[in-house]
Design an enzyme around this catalytic site. Structure first.
Site, PDB file in Angstrom:
ATOM      1  N   HIS A 108     -37.165 -38.715  22.500  1.00  0.00           N
ATOM      2  CA  HIS A 108     -36.255 -38.418  24.140  1.00  0.00           C
ATOM      3  C   HIS A 108     -37.296 -39.464  25.183  1.00  0.00           C
ATOM      4  CE1 HIS A 108     -34.638 -36.347  27.606  1.00  0.00           C
ATOM      5  NE2 HIS A 108     -35.886 -36.476  27.944  1.00  0.00           N
ATOM      6  N   GLU A 195     -27.615 -31.844  29.395  1.00  0.00           N
ATOM      7  CA  GLU A 195     -28.136 -30.432  29.654  1.00  0.00           C
ATOM      8  C   GLU A 195     -28.085 -29.659  30.729  1.00  0.00           C
ATOM      9  OE1 GLU A 195     -31.539 -31.267  27.461  1.00  0.00           O
ATOM     10  OE2 GLU A 195     -32.988 -31.571  29.469  1.00  0.00           O
ATOM     11  N   GLU A 231     -15.061 -15.637  23.438  1.00  0.00           N
ATOM     12  CA  GLU A 231     -14.681 -16.673  22.564  1.00  0.00           C
ATOM     13  C   GLU A 231     -14.258 -17.755  23.134  1.00  0.00           C
ATOM     14  OE1 GLU A 231     -10.242 -16.187  23.297  1.00  0.00           O
ATOM     15  OE2 GLU A 231     -10.456 -13.920  23.547  1.00  0.00           O
ATOM     16  N   SER A 252      -1.410 -20.550  23.838  1.00  0.00           N
ATOM     17  CA  SER A 252      -0.429 -20.605  23.963  1.00  0.00           C
ATOM     18  C   SER A 252       0.133 -21.423  24.948  1.00  0.00           C
ATOM     19  CB  SER A 252      -0.462 -19.049  24.463  1.00  0.00           C
ATOM     20  OG  SER A 252      -0.973 -18.604  25.717  1.00  0.00           O
TER      21      SER A 252
HETATM   22  P1  NDP Z   1     -40.930 -27.964  19.908  1.00  0.00           P
HETATM   23  O1  NDP Z   1     -41.906 -27.376  20.776  1.00  0.00           O
HETATM   24  O2  NDP Z   1     -39.756 -27.294  19.437  1.00  0.00           O
HETATM   25  O3  NDP Z   1     -42.173 -28.518  19.309  1.00  0.00           O
HETATM   26  C1  NDP Z   1     -44.228 -28.919  19.133  1.00  0.00           C
HETATM   27  C2  NDP Z   1     -44.482 -29.255  18.584  1.00  0.00           C
HETATM   28  O4  NDP Z   1     -46.157 -29.754  19.086  1.00  0.00           O
HETATM   29  C3  NDP Z   1     -44.969 -27.722  18.626  1.00  0.00           C
HETATM   30  O5  NDP Z   1     -45.042 -27.904  16.879  1.00  0.00           O
HETATM   31  C4  NDP Z   1     -46.458 -27.487  19.320  1.00  0.00           C
HETATM   32  O6  NDP Z   1     -47.496 -26.951  18.384  1.00  0.00           O
HETATM   33  C5  NDP Z   1     -46.563 -29.169  19.349  1.00  0.00           C
HETATM   34  N1  NDP Z   1     -47.344 -29.040  20.131  1.00  0.00           N
HETATM   35  C6  NDP Z   1     -47.743 -29.184  21.658  1.00  0.00           C
HETATM   36  N2  NDP Z   1     -48.866 -29.628  22.322  1.00  0.00           N
HETATM   37  C7  NDP Z   1     -49.422 -30.264  21.223  1.00  0.00           C
HETATM   38  C8  NDP Z   1     -50.481 -30.938  21.981  1.00  0.00           C
HETATM   39  N3  NDP Z   1     -51.374 -31.209  22.532  1.00  0.00           N
HETATM   40  N4  NDP Z   1     -50.659 -32.307  20.484  1.00  0.00           N
HETATM   41  C9  NDP Z   1     -50.431 -32.381  19.039  1.00  0.00           C
HETATM   42  N5  NDP Z   1     -48.806 -31.077  18.870  1.00  0.00           N
HETATM   43  C10 NDP Z   1     -48.569 -30.260  19.519  1.00  0.00           C
HETATM   44  O7  NDP Z   1     -40.920 -29.204  20.332  1.00  0.00           O
HETATM   45  P2  NDP Z   1     -38.931 -29.910  19.859  1.00  0.00           P
HETATM   46  O8  NDP Z   1     -39.299 -30.897  18.512  1.00  0.00           O
HETATM   47  O9  NDP Z   1     -38.421 -29.516  20.706  1.00  0.00           O
HETATM   48  O10 NDP Z   1     -38.978 -31.633  20.417  1.00  0.00           O
HETATM   49  C11 NDP Z   1     -40.238 -32.197  21.096  1.00  0.00           C
HETATM   50  C12 NDP Z   1     -39.867 -34.314  21.618  1.00  0.00           C
HETATM   51  O11 NDP Z   1     -38.620 -34.192  20.565  1.00  0.00           O
HETATM   52  C13 NDP Z   1     -39.134 -33.975  22.920  1.00  0.00           C
HETATM   53  O12 NDP Z   1     -39.221 -35.215  23.854  1.00  0.00           O
HETATM   54  C14 NDP Z   1     -38.207 -33.215  23.081  1.00  0.00           C
HETATM   55  O13 NDP Z   1     -36.801 -33.756  24.289  1.00  0.00           O
HETATM   56  C15 NDP Z   1     -37.408 -34.254  21.714  1.00  0.00           C
HETATM   57  N6  NDP Z   1     -35.918 -33.944  21.390  1.00  0.00           N
HETATM   58  C16 NDP Z   1     -35.948 -32.332  20.313  1.00  0.00           C
HETATM   59  C17 NDP Z   1     -34.934 -32.017  20.639  1.00  0.00           C
HETATM   60  C18 NDP Z   1     -34.550 -30.235  20.062  1.00  0.00           C
HETATM   61  O14 NDP Z   1     -34.089 -30.434  19.549  1.00  0.00           O
HETATM   62  N7  NDP Z   1     -35.454 -29.720  19.984  1.00  0.00           N
HETATM   63  C19 NDP Z   1     -33.591 -32.818  20.473  1.00  0.00           C
HETATM   64  C20 NDP Z   1     -34.085 -34.368  20.242  1.00  0.00           C
HETATM   65  C21 NDP Z   1     -34.949 -34.386  21.298  1.00  0.00           C
HETATM   66  P3  NDP Z   1     -47.440 -25.005  18.473  1.00  0.00           P
HETATM   67  O15 NDP Z   1     -46.659 -24.937  17.156  1.00  0.00           O
HETATM   68  O16 NDP Z   1     -48.974 -25.151  18.161  1.00  0.00           O
HETATM   69  O17 NDP Z   1     -46.849 -24.881  19.385  1.00  0.00           O
HETATM   70 MG    MG Z   2     -33.682 -33.166  26.519  1.00  0.00          MG
END
Ligand code: NDP
Ligand code: MG
Length: 344
Positions: A108, A195, A231, A252
């Site tokens: 992103h 969003e 729905e 409909s």
């Molecule tokens: P999530 O919240 O699902 O996952 C975040 C991950 O990062 C977790 O494993 C978390 O660890 C880890 N994390 C948190 N802090 C740190 C850190 N300081 N160092 C290393 N790892 C860290 O994130 P998303 O996958 O939702 O989002 C990631 C990116 O992808 C964002 O940029 C988002 O905008 C983008 N994106 C997301 C989509 C989605 O489907 N969700 C769709 C398209 C893009 P822990 O498990 O310990 O919390």
């Molecule tokens: Mg988004």
């Protein structure tokens, strides 16, 4: 229309002999890591000490490092960590391990587009953004399909940034569905707008307002739930398959007449004016500044508003009704991971 890239337009050889560090192992991270590894890439994981994702990644056979070490060992570094954490991780942990020729990758564009992260000129900066939740990126890949994916090139220091982006997109299955090229600006601004105004913000507010209107007029909450929430999916599925006109083919005549005469009164000029304001706030960076401030201030307002949403009456009646629909219950369980992804 923009060009669409498929499997034949991308070559995995541009990742061969390279190491990809996936920072974070959440919704997107786990899917990118597993798909890329299954496609033959050398993948390592970057996480922070104490992360609950460490045992999960290790159990799946990945080598896990801290972000600094993962960056040092990698050629391509993918930021699949929360948007509001990326700037800190980049400034304090990633930057010092960067070197000429490495590639920074994002799912992103927010941090790059709004300049929260300012990479040096001698690295490539690319985006590979699947247009679907991470768990779908993984499940589609396993069935031989993929999720439509956007790529963008912000910096092309090596001269082969686009080849890398296409190879990465192929590695996660994106080119099986189609890859579209965009810019960091366009992806960031349209993603935020979608969003906020339509997919998450607009849809939930529309559902709640419709539900409240019926219940406040004395109708049964169960009826209001079915009409305004349950729905909706059936209608959206039809729109998704064959467009708005295609959906209208299935409803409909009475529904159609109500649709075309009343819809524009609900989503009227004032609402569209508000959408334009929301888009301006995104484009000027006002939204991002507000979100950064909110995040750094402990997210009090964010958590308060989420709590209010959880306490809305539609959630109580919804829980009760979904429990009475055995087929829904089963489905809800199996999409637990997907729900978690949306909450993230
Ligand atoms: P999530 O919240 O699902 O996952 C975040 C991950 O990062 C977790 O494993 C978390 O660890 C880890 N994390 C948190 N802090 C740190 C850190 N300081 N160092 C290393 N790892 C860290 O994130 P998303 O996958 O939702 O989002 C990631 C990116 O992808 C964002 O940029 C988002 O905008 C983008 N994106 C997301 C989509 C989605 O489907 N969700 C769709 C398209 C893009 P822990 O498990 O310990 O919390
Ligand atoms: Mg988004």
């Amino acid at each position: 229309m923009a060009r669409v890239y498929y499997d034949k337009d991308a070559d995995l050889k541009h990742l061969r002999g390279k190491t990809v560090a996936i920072l974070g192992f959440g919704s997107q991270g786990h899917a990118h890591a597993l798909n890329l590894r299954d496609s033959g890439a050398n993948v390592i994981i970057g996480l922070y000490p104490g992360s609950k994702s460490i045992p999960v990644a290790k159990k799946l056979g990945f080598k896990v490092f801290d972000n600094t070490e993962a960056t040092r060992r990698a050629d391509v570094i993918m930021f699949t960590i929360p948007d509001m954490v990326q700037q800190y991780v980049y400034d304090k942990q990633v930057k010092r391990s960067l070197a000429k020729g490495k590639t920074l990758a994002f799912a992103h564009g927010l941090n790059i587009h709004f300049k929260l992260i300012k990479p040096p000129k001698n690295v490539d900066v690319i985006m590979i953004a699947p247009k679907g939740p991470g768990h779908t990126v993984r499940s589609q890949y396993l069935t031989g399909r993929g999720v439509p994916t956007l790529i963008a090139i912000q910096q092309n220091s090596s001269g082969s940034a686009k080849k890398t982006a296409l190879a990465y997109a192929k590695g996660i299955g994106g080119t099986r569905a189609g890859v579209f090229e965009t810019t960091f600006k366009e992806e960031t601004e349209t993603d935020l707008f979608g969003e906020q105004a339509v997919l998450c913000g607009g849809a939930t507010a529309l559902i709640q307002a419709g539900y409240e209107t019926l219940v406040e007029a004395g109708y049964a909450p169960e009826m209001a739930y079915f009409e305004c929430l349950h729905e909706l999916k059936l209608i959206v599925d039809l729109i998704n398959e064959s467009g708005i006109s295609g959906m209208r083919f299935s409803i409909s005549e009475t529904a159609k007449y109500g649709d075309v005469t009343r819809g524009p009164r609900v989503i009227n000029k004032r609402v569209k004016g508000e959408m334009k304001k929301i888009l301006k706030e995104i484009q000027t960076g006002k939204f991002t500044r507000e979100w950064v401030r909110e995040y750094q201030g402990g997210r009090k307002n964010y958590f308060r508003l989420l709590k209010a949403g959880e306490n809305h009456r539609i959630e109580t009646v919804g829980k009760k009704l979904r429990a009475l629909m055995p087929w829904m219950k089963k489905k809800n369980k199996s999409i637990k991971g997907v729900q978690a992804a949306y909450q993230a």
